[in-house]
Design an enzyme around this catalytic site. Sequence first.
Site, PDB file in Angstrom:
ATOM      1  CB  SER A   3      -1.926  -3.566   1.099  1.00 37.02           C
ATOM      2  OG  SER A   3      -0.854  -3.936   1.531  1.00 37.02           O
ATOM      3  CB  ALA A   4      -1.525  -8.925  -0.517  1.00 41.52           C
ATOM      4  CG  HIS A   5      -0.057  -6.664   5.063  1.00 45.52           C
ATOM      5  ND1 HIS A   5      -0.137  -6.095   6.175  1.00 45.52           N
ATOM      6  CD2 HIS A   5       0.237  -5.499   4.344  1.00 45.52           C
ATOM      7  CE1 HIS A   5      -0.090  -4.837   6.285  1.00 45.52           C
ATOM      8  NE2 HIS A   5       0.606  -4.551   5.225  1.00 45.52           N
ATOM      9  CG  ASN A  57      -5.309   4.062   8.956  1.00 50.37           C
ATOM     10  OD1 ASN A  57      -5.721   4.869   8.224  1.00 50.37           O
ATOM     11  ND2 ASN A  57      -4.172   3.821   9.706  1.00 50.37           N
ATOM     12  N   GLY A  85       0.693  -1.255  -0.033  1.00 47.08           N
ATOM     13  CA  GLY A  85       0.034  -0.064   0.029  1.00 47.08           C
ATOM     14  C   GLY A  85       0.712   1.181  -0.031  1.00 47.08           C
ATOM     15  CB  THR A  86       3.943   2.017   1.792  1.00 48.14           C
ATOM     16  OG1 THR A  86       3.380   1.824   2.964  1.00 48.14           O
ATOM     17  CG2 THR A  86       4.811   3.364   2.032  1.00 48.14           C
ATOM     18  CB  CYS A 132       5.372   3.726  20.516  1.00 54.66           C
ATOM     19  SG  CYS A 132       6.056   4.145  22.001  1.00 54.66           S
ATOM     20  CB  THR A 145      12.466  -9.495 -10.613  1.00 52.04           C
ATOM     21  OG1 THR A 145      13.596  -9.353 -11.352  1.00 52.04           O
ATOM     22  CG2 THR A 145      12.157 -11.181 -10.535  1.00 52.04           C
ATOM     23  CD  GLN A 172      -7.040  -0.573   7.509  1.00 49.41           C
ATOM     24  OE1 GLN A 172      -7.543  -1.800   7.354  1.00 49.41           O
ATOM     25  NE2 GLN A 172      -5.704  -0.430   7.771  1.00 49.41           N
TER      26      GLN A 172
HETATM   27  N1  PLP Z   1      -2.896   2.913   3.591  1.00 52.18           N
HETATM   28  C1  PLP Z   1      -3.621   2.651   4.731  1.00 52.18           C
HETATM   29  C2  PLP Z   1      -5.138   3.186   4.872  1.00 52.18           C
HETATM   30  C3  PLP Z   1      -3.243   1.770   5.700  1.00 52.18           C
HETATM   31  O1  PLP Z   1      -4.001   1.346   6.555  1.00 52.18           O
HETATM   32  C4  PLP Z   1      -1.933   1.238   5.411  1.00 52.18           C
HETATM   33  C5  PLP Z   1      -1.318   0.278   6.356  1.00 52.18           C
HETATM   34  O2  PLP Z   1      -1.615   0.154   7.422  1.00 52.18           O
HETATM   35  C6  PLP Z   1      -1.122   1.821   4.333  1.00 52.18           C
HETATM   36  C7  PLP Z   1      -1.753   2.502   3.394  1.00 52.18           C
HETATM   37  C8  PLP Z   1       0.119   1.050   3.881  1.00 52.18           C
HETATM   38  O3  PLP Z   1       0.090  -0.427   3.627  1.00 52.18           O
HETATM   39  P1  PLP Z   1       1.342  -1.455   3.414  1.00 52.18           P
HETATM   40  O4  PLP Z   1       1.514  -1.754   4.752  1.00 52.18           O
HETATM   41  O5  PLP Z   1       1.205  -2.406   2.297  1.00 52.18           O
HETATM   42  O6  PLP Z   1       2.554  -0.409   2.902  1.00 52.18           O
END
Ligand code: PLP
Length: 384
Positions: A199-201, A151, A71-72, A325, A237, A179
Site C-alpha cells: 500500500s502506497a500510504h 502492524n 492494502g485492504t 475504538c 479506471t 507494513q
Molecule cells: N495490512 C496491514 C498489515 C496494514 O497495516 C494495513 C493498514 O493499516 C492494511 C493491510 C490495509 O491497508 P490499506 O490502509 O491500504 O487498506
Amino acid sequence: MRKIYMDHSATTPVDGAVLQEMLPFFREKFGNASSVHQFGQEAKAAVEEARETIAGFLGASAGEIYFVSGGTEADNWALQGVAMALKNKGNHIITSQIEHHAVLHTCQALETMGFKITYLKPDATGRISPEQVEEAITRKTILISIMHANNELGTLNPVVAIGEVARRHGVLFHTDAVQSVGKVRIDLSRWPVDLLSASAHKLYGPKGVGLLFIRKGTPIRPLFYGGGHERNLRAGTQNVPGVVGFGKAVQICDKVLEEEANRLEQLREALWNGIRENIADVRQNGHPTERLPGILNVSFAEVAADSLLISLDMKGIAASSGSACSSGAVEPSHVLRAIGLPEELQQSTLRFSLGRSNTEEDIQYVVDSLVESVERLRAMSSGG
Ligand code: PLP
C-alpha cells in the site's frame, strides 16, 4: 506547541517530491490510461513507468504487478480470488491469528461460504514458524496467508521459510507486506511468494492506491468485473496520479532504505532506553531482532492506554494504542491477546511508529512527556 508524529504505521505524509510528481496528472495530464488518444497514452505511459519502477524494487516483473485501491483490496483479492479459482481443488486456507483485519475478516467471510480456515497462534514475540504451517497443511489446503511484518508489533515472519514449505506441498503462498515494503528489502525474484500485498500510504505515497503482486501463472479470479483494465484482472479506471505517486515514493524508498532503517533503529532504541531507564514497570513487546526498524510496542503497567494517548496528544504527540475504538467501547487488541500478553497489560499498551520526520530531539521530548504522563496517571489511578 510541538507536534510530533509517531504513528507512521497508521499512515505517512506524502513526500514533497511525490506530490510534485503527482500534480500534473490531476489537470494537464488528466487522460484516462485506457484511451487511445494522446491524453490517454500519456497517462498510460506514466502508469507503466511506475509499474516498472515498483516491479524492479520488488524483484518482480512488471506484468506481475496489479494496481488496486490499497492494502485492504489487495488482501481481499488475494484470498477471495484464489479461493474462487481453486474451490474445486480444496477449501482449506491457513492464516494466523494476528493478521490485519483485511485478512481476518475476509477469512471469516470465506468461512460463511464453506471454506475452512486454520488460524495459527503466534509465539510470544508474534512469530509463526514454518513447522507450524507445515503441520497445518492438509490435502484440501489451497492457500497460506501469513503477513510479513505485523502492524502492531513490527515482528517479521520467516516468510522465505514459510514459502518454501508452501512450495514443497504445492500450496500457494500470500503475504501481506503492507507494513514492510519500503522498510526492509524484499526480493520476489528469489522469495517463494506467489502473492504479495502493498500500500502506497505506508511509504510516503498517497492514500487509496496499492498493489497485488501475482506471480505469473498463479490461478486467481478477479474481485471486480467491468472493463479490461490491469490485464483483465482488475476492472476500473486506473488512479493515475495515485499510481504515479506510488512509483515515485518507491523510487525514494529504494534510495534511502538502508540509511533510514539504521537511523530509525537508533531512534527506536533511544526511545526504548529512555522509557525503561525512567519509568518503572514497562515492557517491550515483539521480537528482539526480527523486526521492522521503526516500531516500538510498549506496555505501561497500571496505565490505561487511551488516557495515556490523550495525555500525549495534549502535548502534541501522536502515537497509537493496540486497541481499536469501536462504538465507544475499547476493544482489546487481537494481536496482544494472541501473543499471550497478560490481560491487564493489553489495555496498557502503546505503539510508537517512527518515520522520516522524527529526530533525536523528538525522542527526548517524548520520553520527558511519557515520564510526566505515566507518573500522573498512575498517581490518579492509585488515588494518590
Ligand atoms: N495490512 C496491514 C498489515 C496494514 O497495516 C494495513 C493498514 O493499516 C492494511 C493491510 C490495509 O491497508 P490499506 O490502509 O491500504 O487498506
